[in-house]
Design a protein around this motif. Structure first.
Motif, PDB file in Angstrom:
ATOM      1  N   LEU A  29       0.505 159.653  16.588  1.00  0.00           N
ATOM      2  CA  LEU A  29      -0.587 159.787  17.555  1.00  0.00           C
ATOM      3  C   LEU A  29      -1.294 158.452  17.755  1.00  0.00           C
ATOM      4  N   ILE A  30      -1.525 157.732  16.660  1.00  0.00           N
ATOM      5  CA  ILE A  30      -2.172 156.427  16.758  1.00  0.00           C
ATOM      6  C   ILE A  30      -1.327 155.469  17.591  1.00  0.00           C
ATOM      7  N   GLU A  31      -0.012 155.516  17.398  1.00  0.00           N
ATOM      8  CA  GLU A  31       0.874 154.640  18.153  1.00  0.00           C
ATOM      9  C   GLU A  31       0.720 154.879  19.654  1.00  0.00           C
ATOM     10  N   ASN A  32       0.478 156.121  20.032  1.00  0.00           N
ATOM     11  CA  ASN A  32       0.320 156.465  21.454  1.00  0.00           C
ATOM     12  C   ASN A  32      -1.049 156.104  21.999  1.00  0.00           C
ATOM     13  N   LEU A  33      -2.072 156.099  21.132  1.00  0.00           N
ATOM     14  CA  LEU A  33      -3.454 155.975  21.605  1.00  0.00           C
ATOM     15  C   LEU A  33      -4.147 154.683  21.218  1.00  0.00           C
ATOM     16  N   LYS A  34      -3.534 153.851  20.390  1.00  0.00           N
ATOM     17  CA  LYS A  34      -4.240 152.684  19.855  1.00  0.00           C
ATOM     18  C   LYS A  34      -4.734 151.774  20.984  1.00  0.00           C
ATOM     19  N   ILE A  35      -5.829 151.118  20.707  1.00  0.00           N
ATOM     20  CA  ILE A  35      -6.496 150.292  21.704  1.00  0.00           C
ATOM     21  C   ILE A  35      -6.450 148.832  21.283  1.00  0.00           C
ATOM     22  N   ASN A  36      -6.604 147.947  22.264  1.00  0.00           N
ATOM     23  CA  ASN A  36      -6.577 146.518  21.993  1.00  0.00           C
ATOM     24  C   ASN A  36      -7.703 145.832  22.752  1.00  0.00           C
ATOM     25  N   VAL A  41     -15.618 147.421  19.423  1.00  0.00           N
ATOM     26  CA  VAL A  41     -15.027 148.402  18.511  1.00  0.00           C
ATOM     27  C   VAL A  41     -14.601 147.667  17.241  1.00  0.00           C
ATOM     28  N   VAL A  42     -15.393 147.826  16.206  1.00  0.00           N
ATOM     29  CA  VAL A  42     -15.143 147.110  14.951  1.00  0.00           C
ATOM     30  C   VAL A  42     -14.002 147.756  14.178  1.00  0.00           C
ATOM     31  N   ALA A  43     -13.929 149.084  14.177  1.00  0.00           N
ATOM     32  CA  ALA A  43     -12.877 149.822  13.474  1.00  0.00           C
ATOM     33  C   ALA A  43     -12.689 151.163  14.164  1.00  0.00           C
ATOM     34  N   SER A  44     -11.474 151.702  14.057  1.00  0.00           N
ATOM     35  CA  SER A  44     -11.226 152.996  14.699  1.00  0.00           C
ATOM     36  C   SER A  44     -10.304 153.838  13.831  1.00  0.00           C
ATOM     37  N   TYR A  45      -9.031 153.951  14.181  1.00  0.00           N
ATOM     38  CA  TYR A  45      -8.117 154.836  13.470  1.00  0.00           C
ATOM     39  C   TYR A  45      -7.949 154.411  12.018  1.00  0.00           C
ATOM     40  N   GLN A  54     -23.423 147.758  18.136  1.00  0.00           N
ATOM     41  CA  GLN A  54     -24.511 147.757  19.110  1.00  0.00           C
ATOM     42  C   GLN A  54     -25.626 146.879  18.553  1.00  0.00           C
ATOM     43  N   ASP A  55     -25.627 145.626  18.982  1.00  0.00           N
ATOM     44  CA  ASP A  55     -26.527 144.621  18.423  1.00  0.00           C
ATOM     45  C   ASP A  55     -26.294 144.535  16.909  1.00  0.00           C
ATOM     46  N   GLY A  56     -27.338 144.689  16.101  1.00  0.00           N
ATOM     47  CA  GLY A  56     -27.169 144.595  14.657  1.00  0.00           C
ATOM     48  C   GLY A  56     -26.832 145.911  13.990  1.00  0.00           C
ATOM     49  N   MET A  57     -26.662 146.953  14.776  1.00  0.00           N
ATOM     50  CA  MET A  57     -26.343 148.276  14.245  1.00  0.00           C
ATOM     51  C   MET A  57     -24.899 148.645  14.574  1.00  0.00           C
ATOM     52  N   ALA A  58     -24.396 149.625  13.849  1.00  0.00           N
ATOM     53  CA  ALA A  58     -23.099 150.219  14.158  1.00  0.00           C
ATOM     54  C   ALA A  58     -23.323 151.682  14.492  1.00  0.00           C
ATOM     55  N   LEU A  59     -22.803 152.108  15.629  1.00  0.00           N
ATOM     56  CA  LEU A  59     -22.738 153.520  15.941  1.00  0.00           C
ATOM     57  C   LEU A  59     -21.460 154.077  15.326  1.00  0.00           C
ATOM     58  N   LEU A  60     -21.580 155.155  14.590  1.00  0.00           N
ATOM     59  CA  LEU A  60     -20.433 155.809  13.960  1.00  0.00           C
ATOM     60  C   LEU A  60     -20.096 157.058  14.752  1.00  0.00           C
ATOM     61  N   LEU A  61     -18.849 157.188  15.167  1.00  0.00           N
ATOM     62  CA  LEU A  61     -18.433 158.317  16.002  1.00  0.00           C
ATOM     63  C   LEU A  61     -17.226 158.987  15.365  1.00  0.00           C
ATOM     64  N   ALA A  62     -17.339 160.285  15.120  1.00  0.00           N
ATOM     65  CA  ALA A  62     -16.259 161.021  14.464  1.00  0.00           C
ATOM     66  C   ALA A  62     -16.152 162.417  15.062  1.00  0.00           C
ATOM     67  N   ALA A  63     -15.020 163.054  14.837  1.00  0.00           N
ATOM     68  CA  ALA A  63     -14.809 164.438  15.266  1.00  0.00           C
ATOM     69  C   ALA A  63     -13.925 165.126  14.248  1.00  0.00           C
ATOM     70  N   ILE A 329       1.916 152.799   8.904  1.00  0.00           N
ATOM     71  CA  ILE A 329       2.611 151.767   8.140  1.00  0.00           C
ATOM     72  C   ILE A 329       1.968 150.402   8.374  1.00  0.00           C
ATOM     73  N   ASP A 330       1.610 150.090   9.640  1.00  0.00           N
ATOM     74  CA  ASP A 330       1.001 148.798   9.946  1.00  0.00           C
ATOM     75  C   ASP A 330      -0.503 148.970  10.008  1.00  0.00           C
ATOM     76  N   ALA A 331      -1.171 148.881   8.859  1.00  0.00           N
ATOM     77  CA  ALA A 331      -2.612 149.100   8.803  1.00  0.00           C
ATOM     78  C   ALA A 331      -3.404 147.926   9.352  1.00  0.00           C
ATOM     79  N   THR A 332      -2.704 146.816   9.713  1.00  0.00           N
ATOM     80  CA  THR A 332      -3.416 145.663  10.253  1.00  0.00           C
ATOM     81  C   THR A 332      -3.632 145.782  11.753  1.00  0.00           C
ATOM     82  N   ASP A 333      -3.099 146.849  12.357  1.00  0.00           N
ATOM     83  CA  ASP A 333      -3.149 146.964  13.811  1.00  0.00           C
ATOM     84  C   ASP A 333      -3.726 148.315  14.231  1.00  0.00           C
ATOM     85  N   LEU A 334      -4.805 148.731  13.557  1.00  0.00           N
ATOM     86  CA  LEU A 334      -5.378 150.032  13.840  1.00  0.00           C
ATOM     87  C   LEU A 334      -6.340 150.008  15.016  1.00  0.00           C
ATOM     88  N   VAL A 335      -6.884 148.854  15.345  1.00  0.00           N
ATOM     89  CA  VAL A 335      -7.888 148.782  16.412  1.00  0.00           C
ATOM     90  C   VAL A 335      -7.238 148.328  17.705  1.00  0.00           C
TER      91      VAL A 335
END
Length: 335
Positions: A29-36, A41-45, A54-63, A329-335
């Protein structure tokens, strides 16, 4: 002591557990949806929540969503857990949960009423409002999904992808609970606690974030304590060895469960963390003050294998480099 079990039997029971095997589809699923090229976006999958600057804060979004099996067995508990698991995702990253929205599908009005009653109870207990969502009435299935937003200073975010070789592994679980009567793989401690108590428990993670006491963390979710640690190690590209007898647990005989059963359970309140060893005692102290049992259970290493040990015998649970749990497998390319 851990009676009547072995590293081999524990490894096999965790490896074959549905709460673990259901995670395998994530990688594709990540392979299909990953963003560049999204600078905010500091971190995602791979993390418990996406981190959006967002400025000096991070908004955390989860589902998160709840298995239909639980909806059918106990709609009130399903609604309660829908809130609980989302609050945990924000807490695991050191954040303060702000608000939630839901998507509810149901087969009949009575079930809907029970689900929403459970949602409202957990929302009030944790102090996180449900502010909107979407409704699918009269569907041929019953499902509850929630999304949650939280916040934390961007420099204080706790990731699950930043464990370091040589770190201690610490598990913290509220053992003052019961096997939930509607789901034998759910450990319920949260419903027995007051609002003040559960908020203090998730507040420990916020303090750990402020003081930068942990290097990585996750809330213990459906894969159980060992499976969740495997997910953390997978995203961190590390391995670990865990001593089974060190894992916090209640009196198993009193509750009529085996050790293999316990390590697959979803705890009402539980986190798995890594830290520099000099911080271990302070982390355990903070959780103990909040009514949770926290203990060091192992060490992070560079092996890319999660192993479990007991009485001098060691067995590999997951080879995280060649296969993994989420198949990231490639955890360096999650964002």
């Amino acid at each position: 002591m851990v009676d009547n079990c072995s590293p081999d039997s524990v490894a096999r029971s965790v490896r074959e557990y549905e709460g673990v095997t259901r995670k395998r589809a994530i990688g594709e699923l990540i392979e299909n949806l990953k963003i560049n090229d999204q600078p905010d976006v500091v971190a995602s999958y791979g993390e418990d929540a996406a981190v959006i600057r967002q400025d000096g804060m991070a908004l955390l979004l989860a589902a998160d969503g709840i298995w239909s099996k639980l909806m059918e067995a106990d709609p009130f508990w399903a609604g309660y857990c829908a809130v609980l698991v989302n609050v945990h995702d924000i807490a695991a990253m050191g954040g303060r949960p702000l608000a939630m929205v839901d998507v509810l599908s149901f087969t009949d009005g009575k079930l809907c009423n029970e689900v929403t009653r459970g949602m409202q109870a957990a929302s009030a207990q944790f102090g996180v409002p449900i502010v909107g969502g979407h409704l699918h009435p009269d569907t041929p299935y019953s499902v509850i999904d929630l999304a949650i937003m939280g916040s934390v200073p961007v420099d204080d975010v706790i990731y699950s992808s930043t464990a370091e070789a040589g770190d201690r592994v610490v598990a913290a679980i509220d053992l003052d609970g019961r096997v939930h009567p509607s789901c034998i793989l759910n450990w319920d401690s949260a419903t027995m606690r007051s609002a003040e108590e559960v908020r203090r428990q998730i507040g420990v993670m916020q303090e750990l974030a402020r003081r930068h006491l942990v290097t990585a963390a996750k809330d213990i979710s459906n894969p159980g304590v060992i499976g969740t640690l495997g997910m953390l190690l997978e995203t961190s590209r590390k391995g670990a060895e865990v001593e089974l007898d060190a894992i916090p647990r209640p009196d198993l005989k009193e509750h009529g469960i085996t050790f293999e059963h316990w390590v697959r359970m979803y705890p009402g309140m539980g986190f798995i963390m890594t830290c520099h060893d000099e911080h271990t005692d302070e982390i355990c102290r903070l959780f103990e003050e909040a009514g949770m049992t926290a203990q060091p259970v192992g060490w992070v290493n560079d092996s890319h294998t999660l192993s479990v040990s007991y009485e001098g015998s060691t067995t590999s649970v997951f080879d995280l480099e060649t296969e993994g749990i989420m198949r990231i497998i490639d955890a360096t390319d999650l964002v």
